[in-house]
Design a protein around this motif. Structure first.
Motif, PDB file in Angstrom:
ATOM      1  N   GLY A   1      -7.350  12.624  -5.920  1.00  0.00           N
ATOM      2  CA  GLY A   1      -6.389  11.532  -5.974  1.00  0.00           C
ATOM      3  C   GLY A   1      -5.093  11.837  -5.239  1.00  0.00           C
ATOM      4  N   ASN A   2      -4.128  10.939  -5.411  1.00  0.00           N
ATOM      5  CA  ASN A   2      -2.813  11.163  -4.813  1.00  0.00           C
ATOM      6  C   ASN A   2      -2.126  12.343  -5.491  1.00  0.00           C
ATOM      7  OD1 ASN A   2      -2.712   9.180  -2.837  1.00  0.00           O
ATOM      8  ND2 ASN A   2      -1.951   7.614  -4.239  1.00  0.00           N
ATOM      9  N   GLN A   3      -1.412  13.105  -4.707  1.00  0.00           N
ATOM     10  CA  GLN A   3      -0.678  14.248  -5.236  1.00  0.00           C
ATOM     11  C   GLN A   3       0.775  14.165  -4.776  1.00  0.00           C
ATOM     12  OE1 GLN A   3      -1.963  16.512  -7.374  1.00  0.00           O
ATOM     13  NE2 GLN A   3      -3.896  15.376  -7.305  1.00  0.00           N
ATOM     14  N   LYS A   4       1.684  14.212  -5.748  1.00  0.00           N
ATOM     15  CA  LYS A   4       3.100  14.127  -5.404  1.00  0.00           C
ATOM     16  C   LYS A   4       3.529  15.315  -4.561  1.00  0.00           C
ATOM     17  CE  LYS A   4       7.644  13.264  -7.481  1.00  0.00           C
ATOM     18  NZ  LYS A   4       8.389  13.053  -8.747  1.00  0.00           N
ATOM     19  N   GLU A   5       2.993  16.491  -4.879  1.00  0.00           N
ATOM     20  CA  GLU A   5       3.279  17.699  -4.095  1.00  0.00           C
ATOM     21  C   GLU A   5       2.009  18.080  -3.340  1.00  0.00           C
ATOM     22  OE1 GLU A   5       6.243  18.860  -3.916  1.00  0.00           O
ATOM     23  OE2 GLU A   5       7.123  17.659  -5.528  1.00  0.00           O
TER      24      GLU A   5
ATOM     25  N   GLY B   1      -7.009   5.110  -2.786  1.00  0.00           N
ATOM     26  CA  GLY B   1      -6.980   3.904  -1.986  1.00  0.00           C
ATOM     27  C   GLY B   1      -8.164   2.999  -2.236  1.00  0.00           C
ATOM     28  N   PRO B   2      -8.256   1.909  -1.465  1.00  0.00           N
ATOM     29  CA  PRO B   2      -9.259   0.869  -1.732  1.00  0.00           C
ATOM     30  C   PRO B   2     -10.704   1.297  -1.538  1.00  0.00           C
ATOM     31  CG  PRO B   2      -8.058   0.419   0.316  1.00  0.00           C
ATOM     32  CD  PRO B   2      -7.331   1.526  -0.376  1.00  0.00           C
ATOM     33  N   GLN B   3     -10.949   2.378  -0.801  1.00  0.00           N
ATOM     34  CA  GLN B   3     -12.321   2.829  -0.575  1.00  0.00           C
ATOM     35  C   GLN B   3     -12.768   3.899  -1.571  1.00  0.00           C
ATOM     36  OE1 GLN B   3     -14.745   1.761   1.707  1.00  0.00           O
ATOM     37  NE2 GLN B   3     -13.326   0.044   1.880  1.00  0.00           N
ATOM     38  N   GLY B   4     -11.977   4.142  -2.601  1.00  0.00           N
ATOM     39  CA  GLY B   4     -12.286   5.212  -3.542  1.00  0.00           C
ATOM     40  C   GLY B   4     -13.661   5.120  -4.162  1.00  0.00           C
ATOM     41  N   SER B   5     -14.012   3.949  -4.671  1.00  0.00           N
ATOM     42  CA  SER B   5     -15.316   3.803  -5.337  1.00  0.00           C
ATOM     43  C   SER B   5     -16.456   3.941  -4.342  1.00  0.00           C
ATOM     44  CB  SER B   5     -15.390   2.452  -6.059  1.00  0.00           C
ATOM     45  OG  SER B   5     -15.197   1.378  -5.151  1.00  0.00           O
ATOM     46  N   ASN B   6     -16.259   3.441  -3.119  1.00  0.00           N
ATOM     47  CA  ASN B   6     -17.309   3.567  -2.096  1.00  0.00           C
ATOM     48  C   ASN B   6     -17.520   5.022  -1.703  1.00  0.00           C
ATOM     49  OD1 ASN B   6     -17.754   0.812  -1.993  1.00  0.00           O
ATOM     50  ND2 ASN B   6     -16.279   0.479  -0.346  1.00  0.00           N
ATOM     51  N   ILE B   7     -16.454   5.786  -1.638  1.00  0.00           N
ATOM     52  CA  ILE B   7     -16.569   7.199  -1.293  1.00  0.00           C
ATOM     53  C   ILE B   7     -17.282   7.963  -2.409  1.00  0.00           C
ATOM     54  CG2 ILE B   7     -15.226   9.327  -0.940  1.00  0.00           C
ATOM     55  CD1 ILE B   7     -13.206   7.587   0.614  1.00  0.00           C
ATOM     56  N   GLU B   8     -16.943   7.664  -3.649  1.00  0.00           N
ATOM     57  CA  GLU B   8     -17.612   8.310  -4.770  1.00  0.00           C
ATOM     58  C   GLU B   8     -19.110   8.011  -4.748  1.00  0.00           C
ATOM     59  OE1 GLU B   8     -15.652   6.942  -8.238  1.00  0.00           O
ATOM     60  OE2 GLU B   8     -13.866   8.197  -7.959  1.00  0.00           O
TER      61      GLU B   8
ATOM     62  N   GLY C   1     -11.178   2.769   5.160  1.00  0.00           N
ATOM     63  CA  GLY C   1     -12.355   2.949   5.987  1.00  0.00           C
ATOM     64  C   GLY C   1     -12.086   3.667   7.292  1.00  0.00           C
ATOM     65  N   TRP C   2     -10.997   3.298   7.967  1.00  0.00           N
ATOM     66  CA  TRP C   2     -10.750   3.846   9.301  1.00  0.00           C
ATOM     67  C   TRP C   2     -10.280   5.303   9.290  1.00  0.00           C
ATOM     68  CZ3 TRP C   2      -7.483  -0.212   7.477  1.00  0.00           C
ATOM     69  CH2 TRP C   2      -6.193   0.176   7.146  1.00  0.00           C
TER      70      TRP C   2
ATOM     71  N   GLY D   1       0.828  -1.203   0.000  1.00  0.00           N
ATOM     72  CA  GLY D   1       0.000   0.000   0.000  1.00  0.00           C
ATOM     73  C   GLY D   1       0.862   1.251   0.000  1.00  0.00           C
ATOM     74  N   TRP D   2       0.189   2.385   0.128  1.00  0.00           N
ATOM     75  CA  TRP D   2       0.892   3.667   0.169  1.00  0.00           C
ATOM     76  C   TRP D   2       0.206   4.585   1.173  1.00  0.00           C
ATOM     77  CZ3 TRP D   2       5.415   5.504  -1.198  1.00  0.00           C
ATOM     78  CH2 TRP D   2       5.619   6.891  -1.184  1.00  0.00           C
ATOM     79  N   GLY D   3       1.009   5.156   2.052  1.00  0.00           N
ATOM     80  CA  GLY D   3       0.452   6.068   3.049  1.00  0.00           C
ATOM     81  C   GLY D   3       1.556   6.666   3.896  1.00  0.00           C
ATOM     82  N   GLY D   4       1.169   7.132   5.071  1.00  0.00           N
ATOM     83  CA  GLY D   4       2.120   7.803   5.940  1.00  0.00           C
ATOM     84  C   GLY D   4       3.284   6.936   6.369  1.00  0.00           C
ATOM     85  N   GLN D   5       3.040   5.647   6.554  1.00  0.00           N
ATOM     86  CA  GLN D   5       4.117   4.746   6.959  1.00  0.00           C
ATOM     87  C   GLN D   5       5.211   4.693   5.910  1.00  0.00           C
ATOM     88  OE1 GLN D   5       3.014   1.125   8.970  1.00  0.00           O
ATOM     89  NE2 GLN D   5       4.447  -0.105   7.769  1.00  0.00           N
ATOM     90  N   GLU D   6       4.811   4.524   4.667  1.00  0.00           N
ATOM     91  CA  GLU D   6       5.793   4.449   3.585  1.00  0.00           C
ATOM     92  C   GLU D   6       6.516   5.785   3.405  1.00  0.00           C
ATOM     93  OE1 GLU D   6       3.146   1.194   3.527  1.00  0.00           O
ATOM     94  OE2 GLU D   6       2.626   3.318   3.388  1.00  0.00           O
ATOM     95  N   ILE D   7       5.783   6.884   3.584  1.00  0.00           N
ATOM     96  CA  ILE D   7       6.395   8.200   3.452  1.00  0.00           C
ATOM     97  C   ILE D   7       7.447   8.402   4.537  1.00  0.00           C
ATOM     98  CG2 ILE D   7       5.951  10.680   3.602  1.00  0.00           C
ATOM     99  CD1 ILE D   7       3.191  10.106   2.358  1.00  0.00           C
TER     100      ILE D   7
END
Length: 368
Positions: free
Chosen positions: A252-256, A229-236, A202-203, A16-22
């Protein structure tokens, strides 16, 4: 302490991708720039793999995404062929187990440091206790509350656990011209923008934020959702079902991320589980944004209720709506919270502080 160059290897099993990976990448590049030799081991299909290479880090693809024999053998063979590793810093459950078992089979294994990024409860069984207190030489948590939980609930020895909060770079995350940022990103200049920057899981509480926007029923509000992330379609789908499509933008994700933060009037992160001190909260504080969040993980170490932001109960859309309205209707109060947040972020959550503490831990362990 005089720090000799160390050979540090980070492992990450998550795809995945998030704060941990950053954080892993921020820490790795920071210590590399201080003269240490830093590498990353991760699955080849993980976003962190290409991101690391883009940053000039040496990243090796290993089949360590699951707790399986091939992953264990791949880890063992790599470590056996790289006997100069001083520190093996593990970050997720799977790579921690693979690393621990692999090192148990080596005659001269590296020192394992286990970093705990989130507040998920840890099992009390014997094998998990072995992983944390025997296989790992030291445990790093991303917040003091996470550290206290390991000591008080899991009964891990306190001298083996250090809290090192995630740090962000104030040269990157800083206040800016709101109107200019909105024009650059084609956002309305005369609208009140509520932002959330988070992986769509979700969380993270996106649903409660959508419900709060619906409840507020204010035409001057725009909700800006940064992340994927995985909840994208549910949020839409939820946005459409609530009838607030005209008030929500998913970008979406933004590099900056900084320009997007600079467009916002406040940041809301209504997480209800699995947090340390979230990256987006620290980034927002550096940008002088007031923050609304919940008492989950170590969030309250950054967001001091009534000083740098507002803490609300988790899973409470009504409380979230009330907090948003309070900040939007009292801009001087919101500004004061933001200014206090900048000060606290600089004092406690800078990238330099994080790197100093991690370097000290690694060096002390390597020196014996």
């Amino acid at each position: 302490m005089t720090n000799l160059p160390l050979h540090i290897v980070h492992t990450e099993a998550s795809t995945g991708w998030g704060g941990q990976e950053i954080r892993i990448l921020s820490e790795a590049t920071g210590l590399r720039d201080r003269g240490h030799y830093v590498q990353l081991l991760c699955p080849g299909d993980a976003p962190i793999f290409e991101a690391a290479r883009d940053m000039g880090l040496t990243a090796t693809a290993l089949d360590i995404g699951k707790k399986r024999i091939p992953g264990l053998l791949a880890m063992r063979n790599w470590l056996k062929n790289h006997p100069t590793v001083d520190i093996l810093n593990t970050h997720s459950s799977t790579d921690s187990w693979l690393s621990a078992v692999a090192c148990k089979t080596l005659s001269r294994p590296p020192i394992i440091v286990r970093t705990r990024h989130i507040s998920t409860p840890i099992s009390h069984d014997f094998s998990t206790r072995w992983l944390y207190t025997k296989a790992s030489r030291h445990i790093v948590t991303t917040g003091e509350k996470l550290r206290r939980t390991l000591i008080e609930e899991n009964r891990f020895p306190d001298e083996k656990i250090t809290s090192v909060p995630t740090g962000v770079d104030p040269q990157i995350y800083r206040p800016g011209d709101k109107a200019a940022a909105r024009k650059m990103l084609n956002l309305p200049v005369d609208t009140r923008i509520i932002g959330i920057v988070a992986t769509l899981r979700g969380w993270k509480g996106h649903q409660y934020l959508l419900d709060a926007v619906k409840e507020l029923n204010r035409p001057d509000i725009l909700l800006l959702i940064v992340g994927d992330g995985p909840q994208g379609s549910n949020i839409e789908l939820a946005v459409e079902n609530l009838g607030i499509t005209h008030q929500v933008r998913l970008v979406g994700n933004q590099k900056e991320v900084t320009p997007w933060l600079q467009t916002m009037d406040l940041l809301a992160l209504p997480s209800w589980a699995n947090e340390g001190v979230p990256q987006s909260i620290l980034q927002a504080m550096m940008c002088a944004l007031p923050v609304i969040s919940t008492p989950v993980g170590s969030i309250e170490e950054a967001v001091i209720n009534g000083e740098t932001g507002i803490i609300i109960p988790k899973k409470d859309a009504d409380a979230l709506a009330a907090a948003i309205a309070d900040l939007l209707d009292h801009p001087e109060h919101a500004r004061a919270l933001g200014e206090a947040g900048v000060k606290r972020a600089h004092e406690l959550f800078s990238r330099k502080n994080m790197l100093d503490h991690m370097e000290e831990i690694f060096s002390a362990l390597a020196m014996g």
